[in-house]
Design an enzyme around this catalytic site. Structure first.
Site, mmCIF file in Angstrom:
data_model
loop_
_atom_site.group_PDB
_atom_site.id
_atom_site.type_symbol
_atom_site.label_atom_id
_atom_site.label_comp_id
_atom_site.label_asym_id
_atom_site.label_seq_id
_atom_site.Cartn_x
_atom_site.Cartn_y
_atom_site.Cartn_z
ATOM 1 N N VAL A 153 -20.639 -9.076 17.448
ATOM 2 C CA VAL A 153 -19.812 -10.269 17.663
ATOM 3 C C VAL A 153 -20.184 -11.356 16.653
ATOM 4 O O VAL A 153 -19.309 -12.077 16.149
ATOM 5 C CB VAL A 153 -19.962 -10.777 19.108
ATOM 6 C CG1 VAL A 153 -19.206 -12.083 19.303
ATOM 7 C CG2 VAL A 153 -19.463 -9.728 20.090
ATOM 8 N N TYR A 154 -21.471 -11.462 16.335
ATOM 9 C CA TYR A 154 -21.919 -12.418 15.310
ATOM 10 C C TYR A 154 -21.255 -12.107 13.969
ATOM 11 O O TYR A 154 -20.727 -13.015 13.297
ATOM 12 C CB TYR A 154 -23.436 -12.360 15.191
ATOM 13 C CG TYR A 154 -23.996 -13.046 13.976
ATOM 14 C CD1 TYR A 154 -24.079 -14.430 13.896
ATOM 15 C CD2 TYR A 154 -24.461 -12.301 12.888
ATOM 16 C CE1 TYR A 154 -24.595 -15.057 12.776
ATOM 17 C CE2 TYR A 154 -24.983 -12.914 11.770
ATOM 18 C CZ TYR A 154 -25.055 -14.293 11.715
ATOM 19 O OH TYR A 154 -25.564 -14.904 10.600
ATOM 20 N N LEU A 155 -21.278 -10.836 13.568
ATOM 21 C CA LEU A 155 -20.646 -10.465 12.299
ATOM 22 C C LEU A 155 -19.149 -10.762 12.336
ATOM 23 O O LEU A 155 -18.581 -11.258 11.359
ATOM 24 C CB LEU A 155 -20.879 -8.981 12.006
ATOM 25 C CG LEU A 155 -22.314 -8.565 11.708
ATOM 26 C CD1 LEU A 155 -22.384 -7.050 11.481
ATOM 27 C CD2 LEU A 155 -22.870 -9.295 10.477
#
Length: 216
Positions: free
Chosen positions: A130-132
């Protein structure tokens, strides 16, 4: 003298950058959420803007950006945060800064992104994936705007001493880079105007920073 406003003003890269800017005679300001950090920013020659990117409007943020020449997005929800905050800060905070920059007529936007951002798994709810995704979507939004943007995608970040030399290219091998060298890259981009409307990856290397940026 360049007036630079940095989102995520208390992060390690941002603190390094504010020191470099202040020492060179520029006028840095850091956006922070915690008023207890004001004194630390003032101590390194920076101005503190106390504002929560996750609970502010573009108009409110634009008021704080009035007169700035450059904005830098160096904010992040941090390693212990959940997926929701990756989206609300790493993505939505970056987009909010772009909207505010346009409203305030700030011409230049420098984004601190992450290597491999576009390789996220869209089906995964893993926090790192999700960060990426958050980084990738923020970068895509910025590339679509009529700003003088630069997107910097560092490799793995370390707290090693700066070297002053890097490898920078559209795509590099996997590698790491000291946070202090990332700050020096941002500083050089601000001073030189290099890499306009360019996205690149950066890791440690053998080429002096300004020389590497001029070649992009």
């Amino acid at each position: 003298m360049t007036d630079v406003v940095i989102a995520g003003g208390h992060g390690q890269i941002a603190l390094h950058l504010q020191r470099l800017l202040a020492e060179a005679g520029h006028s840095p300001a850091g956006i922070i959420r915690n008023p207890e950090q004001v004194g630390e920013l003032q101590g390194i020659g920076s101005r503190a803007i106390v504002l929560d990117l996750e609970h502010s409007s573009a108009a409110e943020l634009a008021d704080e950006l009035a007169g700035a020449d450059v904005v830098v997005f160096a904010a992040g929800a941090g390693p212990n945060s959940g997926a929701d905050r990756k989206l609300s800060l790493d993505r939505d905070g970056a987009i909010l800064l772009a909207e505010a920059a346009e409203l305030a007529k700030v011409p230049r936007y420098v984004m601190v992104s992450a290597m491999g951002s576009d390789d996220f798994d869209p089906e995964s709810d893993d926090v790192f994936q999700v960060y990426l995704r958050a980084k990738s979507e923020a970068d895509a939004d910025l590339r679509g705007r009529d700003l003088d943007w630069t997107i910097v995608r560092p490799g793995g970040l370390t707290d090693d001493a700066p070297t002053g030399t890097i490898t920078a290219a559209t795509t590099t091998d996997r590698g790491s880079i000291p946070r202090a060298d990332v700050a020096a890259v941002l500083f050089a981009l601000i001073e030189s105007g290099a890499a306009s409307r360019t996205q690149f990856e950066v890791i440690g290397g053998e080429t002096p920073i300004r020389e590497a940026l001029a070649a992009l």
